[in-house]
Design an enzyme around this catalytic site. Structure first.
Site, short mmCIF file in Angstrom:
data_model
loop_
_atom_site.label_atom_id
_atom_site.label_comp_id
_atom_site.label_asym_id
_atom_site.label_seq_id
_atom_site.Cartn_x
_atom_site.Cartn_y
_atom_site.Cartn_z
N PRO A 162 16.34 22.60 19.29
CA PRO A 162 14.86 23.69 19.07
C PRO A 162 14.74 24.04 17.73
O PRO A 162 13.96 24.75 17.15
CB PRO A 162 15.59 25.54 20.04
CG PRO A 162 17.18 24.87 20.41
CD PRO A 162 17.16 23.70 20.22
N GLU A 181 26.08 25.31 23.09
CA GLU A 181 25.95 26.18 21.70
C GLU A 181 25.27 24.77 20.62
O GLU A 181 24.91 26.14 19.38
CB GLU A 181 26.61 26.95 21.30
CG GLU A 181 26.84 28.18 22.43
CD GLU A 181 26.77 28.61 23.18
OE1 GLU A 181 25.36 29.23 21.99
OE2 GLU A 181 25.52 28.88 24.21
N ARG A 201 4.29 6.82 26.67
CA ARG A 201 2.59 5.95 26.77
C ARG A 201 2.06 5.68 26.19
O ARG A 201 0.56 4.83 25.81
CB ARG A 201 1.70 7.40 27.52
CG ARG A 201 1.52 9.01 27.01
CD ARG A 201 1.68 9.83 28.03
NE ARG A 201 0.28 9.40 29.04
CZ ARG A 201 -0.74 9.84 28.32
NH1 ARG A 201 -1.04 9.87 26.74
NH2 ARG A 201 -1.96 10.02 29.00
N ASP A 251 -7.07 11.59 25.48
CA ASP A 251 -6.82 12.25 25.39
C ASP A 251 -6.95 12.91 24.81
O ASP A 251 -7.30 12.80 23.54
CB ASP A 251 -4.73 12.12 25.64
CG ASP A 251 -4.67 11.34 26.78
OD1 ASP A 251 -5.27 10.91 27.49
OD2 ASP A 251 -2.76 10.26 26.28
N1 ADE Z 1 17.21 21.83 23.67
C1 ADE Z 1 17.12 23.16 24.05
N2 ADE Z 1 16.30 23.61 23.61
C2 ADE Z 1 15.39 23.12 23.50
C3 ADE Z 1 13.50 22.43 22.65
N3 ADE Z 1 13.15 23.47 22.73
N4 ADE Z 1 13.83 21.63 22.37
C4 ADE Z 1 14.30 20.91 22.51
N5 ADE Z 1 16.15 20.64 22.59
C5 ADE Z 1 15.67 21.80 23.52
#
Ligand code: ADE
Length: 248
Positions: A93, A120, A158, A173
């Site tokens: 994330p 984590e 794709r 798309d």
């Molecule tokens: N791992 C956990 N959450 C994630 C996300 N939002 N994007 C990529 N990998 C992740």
């Protein structure tokens, strides 16, 4: 294109990637998926791959050794033949937010290694030394990187030449053109008293194309006006948008 995935849960793959268009791409070998089980490189008789964080705190951190060994396996094993220039992408994330532009950058590669992280996070030393890219599929946290890896792979596959049947179907798309997609209709021409727009039955391809482009512009203005600033628009398109109240 060869895609390696390092995961603690290889049985989750190919999962949804095994069906339909991407499934056929995997079957035909246009896209090759190689799974590397992080557990195979776990330490000791219990094959340990994670440990508590130095400094304390909840949750477990993926250890550097097993991750580095898995990356090495991906590089030297099944497909890479020892290449050290293969990009190593960590799903995280904290990474660069996935957009169509990011997808298209990766779709041009011939090989990549994806780490589906867990817990984590991963030991920072691996991130610094071995990870070349970090990708997030959005500003929310999932338990692991497997679903994000699948989203990333599906979006990339794709765009690989030969994966989509009609050469044009990817180009229309949403986002591929920088605009949202125009509305689509199919038979019957009248459904529950509602007719499809007459122009679509006219057989006049030039007028249909124009109508679709206008609808794309309208929809993008209504839903994602931010996208309009990054698209090369023709003068008539700018004029069309201005008449709808667009202030560029
Ligand atoms: N791992 C956990 N959450 C994630 C996300 N939002 N994007 C990529 N990998 C992740």
């Amino acid at each position: 294109m060869k895609i390696h995935v390092i995961t603690l849960f290889p049985d989750l793959f190919p999962g949804p990637l095994g069906e339909s268009i991407i499934g056929r791409a995997l079957d035909s070998g246009v896209v090759e998926l190689y799974l590397h089980n992080l557990r195979d490189h776990g330490e000791g008789p219990h094959k340990v791959v994670d440990d508590t964080a130095f400094g304390g705190g909840p949750g477990m951190v993926l250890k550097a050794g097993p991750l580095a060994a898995s990356i090495e396996e991906a590089r030297h094993g099944t497909a890479g033949g020892g290449r050290s220039d293969v990009p190593v992408v960590l799903m995280d994330p904290q990474g660069e937010r996935l957009t169509q532009q990011v997808v298209d950058r990766f779709a041009g590669l011939d090989e990549m290694i994806i780490i589906a992280g867990r817990y984590e996070g991963i030991d920072e030393r691996v991130r610094q030394r071995l990870v070349t890219h970090e990708v997030s599929i959005g500003d929310y946290v999932l338990t692991g990187g497997e679903l994000p890896a699948m989203v990333f792979i599906e979006a990339i596959a794709r765009r690989v030449p030969g994966v989509l049947g009609g050469e044009d179907s990817g180009k229309a798309d949403s986002f591929a053109s920088g605009l949202l997609q125009h509305p689509q209709y199919t038979r019957p021409a009248v459904w529950e008293d509602e007719a499809v727009p007459e122009i679509l039955l006219s057989g006049d391809h030039a007028r249909v194309d124009r109508w679709r482009r206008e609808q794309s512009l309208l929809r993008t203005l209504q839903r994602r006006p931010d996208l309009l600033n990054s698209v090369d628009l023709l003068e008539w398109e700018r004029e069309f948008l201005r008449e709808l109240g667009w202030q560029s």
